[in-house]
Design a protein around this motif. Structure first.
Motif, PDB file in Angstrom:
ATOM      1  N   ILE A  65       0.833  -1.205   0.000  1.00 14.47           N
ATOM      2  CA  ILE A  65       0.000   0.000   0.000  1.00 14.47           C
ATOM      3  C   ILE A  65       0.868   1.255   0.000  1.00 14.47           C
ATOM      4  CG2 ILE A  65      -1.765   1.285   1.270  1.00 14.47           C
ATOM      5  CD1 ILE A  65      -2.585  -1.468   2.513  1.00 14.47           C
ATOM      6  N   GLU A  66       1.875   1.245   0.876  1.00 10.13           N
ATOM      7  CA  GLU A  66       2.722   2.429   1.023  1.00 10.13           C
ATOM      8  C   GLU A  66       3.492   2.774  -0.248  1.00 10.13           C
ATOM      9  OE1 GLU A  66       3.713   2.223   5.836  1.00 10.13           O
ATOM     10  OE2 GLU A  66       5.236   1.596   4.382  1.00 10.13           O
ATOM     11  N   GLU A  67       3.907   1.748  -0.997  1.00 10.83           N
ATOM     12  CA  GLU A  67       4.796   1.983  -2.130  1.00 10.83           C
ATOM     13  C   GLU A  67       4.115   1.862  -3.489  1.00 10.83           C
ATOM     14  OE1 GLU A  67       7.628   3.252  -1.581  1.00 10.83           O
ATOM     15  OE2 GLU A  67       7.550   2.937   0.605  1.00 10.83           O
ATOM     16  N   ALA A  68       2.811   1.673  -3.522  1.00  9.42           N
ATOM     17  CA  ALA A  68       2.114   1.526  -4.802  1.00  9.42           C
ATOM     18  C   ALA A  68       2.316   2.749  -5.692  1.00  9.42           C
ATOM     19  CB  ALA A  68       0.628   1.284  -4.563  1.00  9.42           C
ATOM     20  N   GLU A  69       2.330   3.929  -5.101  1.00  6.40           N
ATOM     21  CA  GLU A  69       2.482   5.157  -5.883  1.00  6.40           C
ATOM     22  C   GLU A  69       3.858   5.276  -6.524  1.00  6.40           C
ATOM     23  OE1 GLU A  69       1.916   8.356  -3.154  1.00  6.40           O
ATOM     24  OE2 GLU A  69       3.766   7.958  -2.025  1.00  6.40           O
ATOM     25  N   ASN A  70       4.791   4.450  -6.084  1.00 10.26           N
ATOM     26  CA  ASN A  70       6.149   4.479  -6.628  1.00 10.26           C
ATOM     27  C   ASN A  70       6.413   3.366  -7.638  1.00 10.26           C
ATOM     28  OD1 ASN A  70       7.170   6.709  -5.033  1.00 10.26           O
ATOM     29  ND2 ASN A  70       6.999   5.331  -3.263  1.00 10.26           N
ATOM     30  N   GLY A  71       5.348   2.681  -8.073  1.00 13.13           N
ATOM     31  CA  GLY A  71       5.525   1.612  -9.044  1.00 13.13           C
ATOM     32  C   GLY A  71       6.107   0.343  -8.458  1.00 13.13           C
ATOM     33  N   ILE A  72       5.987   0.181  -7.139  1.00  9.67           N
ATOM     34  CA  ILE A  72       6.546  -0.976  -6.433  1.00  9.67           C
ATOM     35  C   ILE A  72       5.413  -1.891  -5.986  1.00  9.67           C
ATOM     36  CG2 ILE A  72       7.896  -1.728  -4.429  1.00  9.67           C
ATOM     37  CD1 ILE A  72       9.207   1.089  -4.474  1.00  9.67           C
ATOM     38  N   THR A  73       5.511  -3.161  -6.293  1.00  6.71           N
ATOM     39  CA  THR A  73       4.553  -4.142  -5.790  1.00  6.71           C
ATOM     40  C   THR A  73       5.222  -5.020  -4.735  1.00  6.71           C
ATOM     41  OG1 THR A  73       5.070  -5.872  -7.425  1.00  6.71           O
ATOM     42  CG2 THR A  73       3.419  -4.206  -8.042  1.00  6.71           C
ATOM     43  N   ALA A  74       4.417  -5.585  -3.844  1.00  8.69           N
ATOM     44  CA  ALA A  74       4.923  -6.498  -2.811  1.00  8.69           C
ATOM     45  C   ALA A  74       3.919  -7.624  -2.639  1.00  8.69           C
ATOM     46  CB  ALA A  74       5.136  -5.769  -1.488  1.00  8.69           C
ATOM     47  N   ASN A  75       4.376  -8.847  -2.807  1.00  4.32           N
ATOM     48  CA  ASN A  75       3.517 -10.016  -2.704  1.00  4.32           C
ATOM     49  C   ASN A  75       4.244 -11.130  -1.951  1.00  4.32           C
ATOM     50  OD1 ASN A  75       1.099  -9.374  -4.604  1.00  4.32           O
ATOM     51  ND2 ASN A  75       2.895  -8.860  -5.849  1.00  4.32           N
ATOM     52  N   MET A  76       3.466 -12.084  -1.463  1.00  3.26           N
ATOM     53  CA  MET A  76       4.027 -13.226  -0.739  1.00  3.26           C
ATOM     54  C   MET A  76       3.703 -14.527  -1.469  1.00  3.26           C
ATOM     55  SD  MET A  76       3.294 -14.557   3.177  1.00  3.26           S
ATOM     56  CE  MET A  76       4.547 -13.554   3.984  1.00  3.26           C
ATOM     57  N   ILE A  77       4.707 -15.406  -1.553  1.00  2.97           N
ATOM     58  CA  ILE A  77       4.560 -16.759  -2.089  1.00  2.97           C
ATOM     59  C   ILE A  77       4.581 -17.736  -0.910  1.00  2.97           C
ATOM     60  CG2 ILE A  77       5.762 -18.594  -3.324  1.00  2.97           C
ATOM     61  CD1 ILE A  77       4.572 -16.804  -5.280  1.00  2.97           C
ATOM     62  N   CYS A  78       3.658 -18.683  -0.915  1.00  4.92           N
ATOM     63  CA  CYS A  78       3.617 -19.695   0.146  1.00  4.92           C
ATOM     64  C   CYS A  78       3.819 -21.077  -0.467  1.00  4.92           C
ATOM     65  CB  CYS A  78       2.280 -19.639   0.886  1.00  4.92           C
ATOM     66  SG  CYS A  78       2.005 -18.097   1.765  1.00  4.92           S
ATOM     67  N   PRO A  79       5.038 -21.621  -0.407  1.00  4.53           N
ATOM     68  CA  PRO A  79       5.291 -22.956  -0.954  1.00  4.53           C
ATOM     69  C   PRO A  79       4.589 -24.031  -0.139  1.00  4.53           C
ATOM     70  CG  PRO A  79       7.325 -21.705  -0.652  1.00  4.53           C
ATOM     71  CD  PRO A  79       6.260 -20.986   0.101  1.00  4.53           C
ATOM     72  N   GLY A  80       4.310 -25.152  -0.798  1.00  2.05           N
ATOM     73  CA  GLY A  80       3.759 -26.301  -0.102  1.00  2.05           C
ATOM     74  C   GLY A  80       4.873 -27.133   0.519  1.00  2.05           C
ATOM     75  N   ASP A  81       4.681 -28.428   0.563  1.00  2.00           N
ATOM     76  CA  ASP A  81       5.643 -29.322   1.204  1.00  2.00           C
ATOM     77  C   ASP A  81       6.690 -29.749   0.175  1.00  2.00           C
ATOM     78  OD1 ASP A  81       6.765 -30.821   3.215  1.00  2.00           O
ATOM     79  OD2 ASP A  81       5.518 -32.580   2.827  1.00  2.00           O
ATOM     80  N   ILE A  82       7.664 -28.890  -0.063  1.00  2.00           N
ATOM     81  CA  ILE A  82       8.711 -29.161  -1.052  1.00  2.00           C
ATOM     82  C   ILE A  82       9.988 -29.471  -0.293  1.00  2.00           C
ATOM     83  CG2 ILE A  82       9.933 -28.303  -3.069  1.00  2.00           C
ATOM     84  CD1 ILE A  82       7.676 -26.299  -3.489  1.00  2.00           C
ATOM     85  N   VAL A  83      10.453 -30.701  -0.368  1.00  2.00           N
ATOM     86  CA  VAL A  83      11.587 -31.129   0.450  1.00  2.00           C
ATOM     87  C   VAL A  83      12.624 -31.848  -0.410  1.00  2.00           C
ATOM     88  CG1 VAL A  83      10.160 -31.336   2.522  1.00  2.00           C
ATOM     89  CG2 VAL A  83      10.480 -33.327   1.044  1.00  2.00           C
ATOM     90  N   GLY A  84      13.817 -32.005   0.171  1.00  2.00           N
ATOM     91  CA  GLY A  84      14.873 -32.794  -0.460  1.00  2.00           C
ATOM     92  C   GLY A  84      15.222 -32.335  -1.856  1.00  2.00           C
ATOM     93  N   GLU A  85      15.401 -33.303  -2.752  1.00  2.00           N
ATOM     94  CA  GLU A  85      15.821 -33.007  -4.119  1.00  2.00           C
ATOM     95  C   GLU A  85      14.782 -32.214  -4.892  1.00  2.00           C
ATOM     96  OE1 GLU A  85      16.325 -36.497  -6.489  1.00  2.00           O
ATOM     97  OE2 GLU A  85      14.341 -37.315  -6.015  1.00  2.00           O
ATOM     98  N   MET A  86      13.531 -32.227  -4.433  1.00  2.00           N
ATOM     99  CA  MET A  86      12.484 -31.517  -5.154  1.00  2.00           C
ATOM    100  C   MET A  86      12.675 -29.997  -5.100  1.00  2.00           C
ATOM    101  SD  MET A  86      10.650 -33.557  -6.753  1.00  2.00           S
ATOM    102  CE  MET A  86      10.242 -35.305  -6.840  1.00  2.00           C
ATOM    103  N   LYS A  87      13.439 -29.510  -4.138  1.00  2.00           N
ATOM    104  CA  LYS A  87      13.673 -28.070  -4.054  1.00  2.00           C
ATOM    105  C   LYS A  87      14.409 -27.547  -5.286  1.00  2.00           C
ATOM    106  CE  LYS A  87      13.763 -27.666   0.993  1.00  2.00           C
ATOM    107  NZ  LYS A  87      14.565 -27.248   2.159  1.00  2.00           N
ATOM    108  N   GLU A  88      15.245 -28.392  -5.872  1.00  2.00           N
ATOM    109  CA  GLU A  88      16.004 -27.971  -7.050  1.00  2.00           C
ATOM    110  C   GLU A  88      15.547 -28.693  -8.312  1.00  2.00           C
ATOM    111  OE1 GLU A  88      20.194 -28.226  -6.315  1.00  2.00           O
ATOM    112  OE2 GLU A  88      20.096 -27.034  -4.470  1.00  2.00           O
TER     113      GLU A  88
END
Length: 267
Positions: free
Chosen positions: A186-209
């Motif tokens: 909200i604070e930075e929208a006027e400056n062309g800046i976005t901010a979002n959050m990603i929530c990964p699921g259960d990604i473990v071990g070799e699956m991370k890469e």
């Protein structure tokens, strides 16, 4: 910290530059890899694994030093994060994407009353305060550019502030980060800046890469879509949020879980 730069486009296409914490392995490695493939230059923070960094320097050497920058530092130390931003801007002249991939996690299952003070503060400093320090130094650069894309990481259900048994300190810091991310959007929208959050699921071990194609060849009965999530899944979501035309998407918490229920597995 005061850094003077000319951020005008001068009629030429801009080579976007990304900062990513813990970008040398795990989920962060796949994000770094995709950013490079898309033509960005990338500054990668790592804490201690020099072997992983040396391997990446060889594997990604064809991108050249003008596209790749490694910085050794601890996200829980504010001075390290200030130096990270300063080095990146001095080398590349701008910061377009800030990917807050790093975040300590305690794998031992223990209740809140059994945490030590050091463990509690490590979770808060590494998952919440570290993002504040990066925001504080990177956002002024983005303001001058009139462009910025910020991505933080959460967990499934973080937006609704759920209780998460055995993960109290981690969950508390990430729930705080939800509010911080939304406020910045909200604070930075006027400056062309976005901010979002990603929530990964259960990604473990070799699956991370791992790649999505590899994951599709391995059945996963614990995940409703039938396969495990991968680092590529997270990287694809982040690249979408960083797109020039994704400016209408800000203050959003995006779950990339395949329908898996992470927080209720121990109830």
């Amino acid at each position: 910290m005061k850094i003077e730069r000319d951020f005008s486009l001068r009629g030429n296409p801009v080579l976007r530059h990304a900062l990513i914490t813990a970008g040398s392995k795990g989920l962060g490695k796949k994000v770094s890899e995709m950013l490079l493939e898309k033509g960005c230059s990338v500054s990668i923070n790592f804490r201690s694994d020099m072997d992983a960094v040396e391997k990446l320097k060889k594997d990604w050497g064809h991108y050249g030093e003008d596209r790749l920058h490694f910085f050794q530092g601890d996200v829980t130390k504010k001075n390290d994060m200030e130096r990270f931003v300063t080095e990146a801007v001095n080398k590349f002249g701008r910061i377009d994407y800030l990917i807050n991939n790093a975040g300590p996690y305690i794998f031992e299952r223990k209740k809140l009353a059994d945490y030590t003070e050091d463990e509690w503060y490590e979770m808060l400093e590494g998952n919440l305060s570290s993002v504040f320090h990066l925001f504080r130094h990177a956002i002024p650069i983005m303001r001058q550019q009139k462009f910025g894309r910020i991505v933080t990481y959460g967990f499934q259900g973080a937006e609704s502030s759920p209780g998460w048994i055995y993960r109290s300190a981690f969950a508390a810091s990430k729930v705080g980060l939800v509010s911080l991310t939304k406020t910045i959007s909200i604070e930075e929208a006027e400056n062309g800046i976005t901010a979002n959050m990603i929530c990964p699921g259960d990604i473990v071990g070799e699956m991370k890469e791992a790649d999505i194609a590899y994951s599709r060849g391995i059945a996963d009965v614990q995940t409703p879509v039938g396969r495990s999530g991968t680092g590529e899944d997270i990287a694809r979501a982040i690249m979408f949020l960083c797109d020039e035309n994704s400016d209408m998407i800000t203050g959003t918490v995006l779950e990339v879980t395949g329908g898996v229920d992470v927080i209720n597995r121990y109830r």
